[in-house]
Design a protein around this motif. Sequence first.
Motif, short mmCIF file in Angstrom:
data_model
loop_
_atom_site.label_atom_id
_atom_site.label_comp_id
_atom_site.label_asym_id
_atom_site.label_seq_id
_atom_site.Cartn_x
_atom_site.Cartn_y
_atom_site.Cartn_z
N ASN A 356 -11.10 -21.28 -10.06
CA ASN A 356 -9.97 -20.42 -9.76
C ASN A 356 -8.68 -21.18 -9.43
O ASN A 356 -7.69 -20.57 -9.01
CB ASN A 356 -10.33 -19.49 -8.60
CG ASN A 356 -11.46 -18.54 -8.96
OD1 ASN A 356 -11.42 -17.89 -10.00
ND2 ASN A 356 -12.47 -18.48 -8.12
N ASP A 359 -5.48 -20.13 -11.62
CA ASP A 359 -4.89 -18.87 -11.19
C ASP A 359 -4.18 -19.02 -9.85
O ASP A 359 -3.09 -18.48 -9.64
CB ASP A 359 -5.97 -17.80 -11.06
CG ASP A 359 -6.52 -17.36 -12.41
OD1 ASP A 359 -5.84 -17.57 -13.43
OD2 ASP A 359 -7.64 -16.81 -12.45
N THR A 418 -10.63 -21.71 -16.01
CA THR A 418 -9.41 -21.35 -16.72
C THR A 418 -8.55 -22.60 -16.88
O THR A 418 -8.39 -23.37 -15.93
CB THR A 418 -8.63 -20.28 -15.96
OG1 THR A 418 -9.44 -19.11 -15.83
CG2 THR A 418 -7.35 -19.91 -16.68
#
Length: 648
Positions: A356, A359, A418
């Motif tokens: 994460n 983000d 990500t």
Amino acid sequence: MRAARLRTRLAALAAAVLIAPVGLAASPAAADTTGITVTYVETSRWDSGYGGQLTIDNGSDAALDDWTIDLTLPEGATITSLWNATHTASGSTHTISTPSWGASVPAGGTYSIGWNGTHSGGETAPLDCSLNGGSCSGEPGTPDTEAPGTPGDPTVTGTTSGTVSLEWGAATDNVAVTGYEVLSGGEVVRAVTGTSATVTGLDPVTEYTFTVRAYDSSNNRGPESGPVTATTDEEGTGTPVDERRVAYFTQWGIYDRGYLVENLVSSGTAEKLTHINYAFGNINANGECFMANQLGQGDAWADYGRSFTADQSVDGVGDTWDQDLRGNFNQLRELKELYPDLKVNLSLGGWTWSENFSDAALTAESRQRMVSSCIDQYLRGNLPLFDGAGGPGAAEGVFDGIDLDWEWPASAGHEHNTVRPEDRENFTALVQEFRDQMNALEAETGRQYELTSFMPADPEKIDLGYELDKLMPNFDFITVQGYDYHGGWENTTNHQSNLLETPGDPGPDVYSTETTIQAYLDYGVSPGDMLLGVPFYSRGWTGVPAGPDGNGLFQTGTGPSGGTYEQGIDDWKVIKDLSGFDLYRDDASGTAWLYDGTTFWTYDDETSMTQKTDWAQANGLGGVMVWSVDGDDADGSLMTAIDSALAD
């Protein structure tokens, strides 16, 4: 004092390091590349290796979306690993093209491709070059003939027995300054893109004089700065080495491995450390530091809920049910009472918990939210209630700082992470947010807090993910991955932590500690701000034939070897007691391995730890980092070897 002189290998660098306008043999243009130049620089050189860099400078009015560079290297020069582009070779002819993720060069922008290679002592600059079939010189068009201005005079920021670190003021140019050359005795000894450099390969107790000049993308060189003189230190002395000793303590090591905080005391390791990095803190999908009571997402029970008995505790007193802080955090607090100078930092992320980060770093709002939550939880010590423990201020004073372990900004890490191209800039902004909020906390509490980061070995990941010139002023120091160069995910046996490039290394990527550290030096990172990471574990393969040398090295195996906790990996304390294996060493490369005719383990023991530590000292690094301390034996043998080498 001896007369100033550069070693032979640096003298040979003088011609090779010069910026080369590589548009030497234009081919019929397949596309209009007017105003777009490709410039080559040899960024570093050592023994039989070198670093090279191409810079595409798009001076046209349109973006360059797809590009292919064809070049020929001189005899004796090769490319062993290349990043930021796709690379193929046929003999001495090399084709370098747009990477799979795309790399459009905007109008007025630049793009760099780097590589490591080998040389035979001569030139490495390409003999010819074409860009999309046209000249790499950017012709036709009005050439830029105006040279950059004079840089600010250099100053000496550090010396060791073999290095001198310098910094200087930036030069100006009518278009843009591409980089700087450091000269000594009229010869170029370093070429960098920033305004600092470390000149390596020098003789001890020797006086050197340095100047600096700037160059632009059209290969114009400006006048030299004023000189600065420095004298290298005696062997075994020097600045800025301050012998930091950092060990990662894993949250999960208290389970199958049975390695408790108390073992740091009983093994004699704690007294040899300056820092402990507690691994790991996690970031949730909302971009906030959090704790949860399930393995794989977080483990509040291990962190501050578990009760340790008297024989398991640092202070010899068992935990009680009504303590607001138990578990590893309380044991670390007790450890700091025994060793008041010991720093304990909370490491965020890691391989599986970097999911994460992208983000969380995406916007100013998300960065502020992440940083404030992490500071509140770890530095202020406000823990969520769990099983009767926690609450406001429960862990206050346990942690002295934050260690960022995002694996990796703008580069592939774990499969669920990500990855965004803008991660690079966002990481810089995230680090600035941490520093700003920590400065405010320091003003409030009167305490000093550290900010550090774990950095990759792969030059491609360094280039894609980190604006080091902007990052380093906000870090107290960084730790550099000196391991995982190879492992059971590849078919061929190899070294996972070799100091130097090893002759015969089949790849697919040819790594070494020397080339990794040199990459950071090329970006202007001071050696004293880097700690060399070393592994307290081994990686292995099975089904390995003996090969022509009978030792299993560089041979194709059938898969990763078995491991106590994970396939293809095992702790040193387990590997060292294996029977039926022969031990092999390559002292020149700083490597060792075990082989029994079928199974191969790349290996580090007390001897190789001493070699790595000696190498770090000789190159002016700021100390050594260990991943992870629970791989050591009950006597702390590996940590003792590191400590003894640093003390020499």
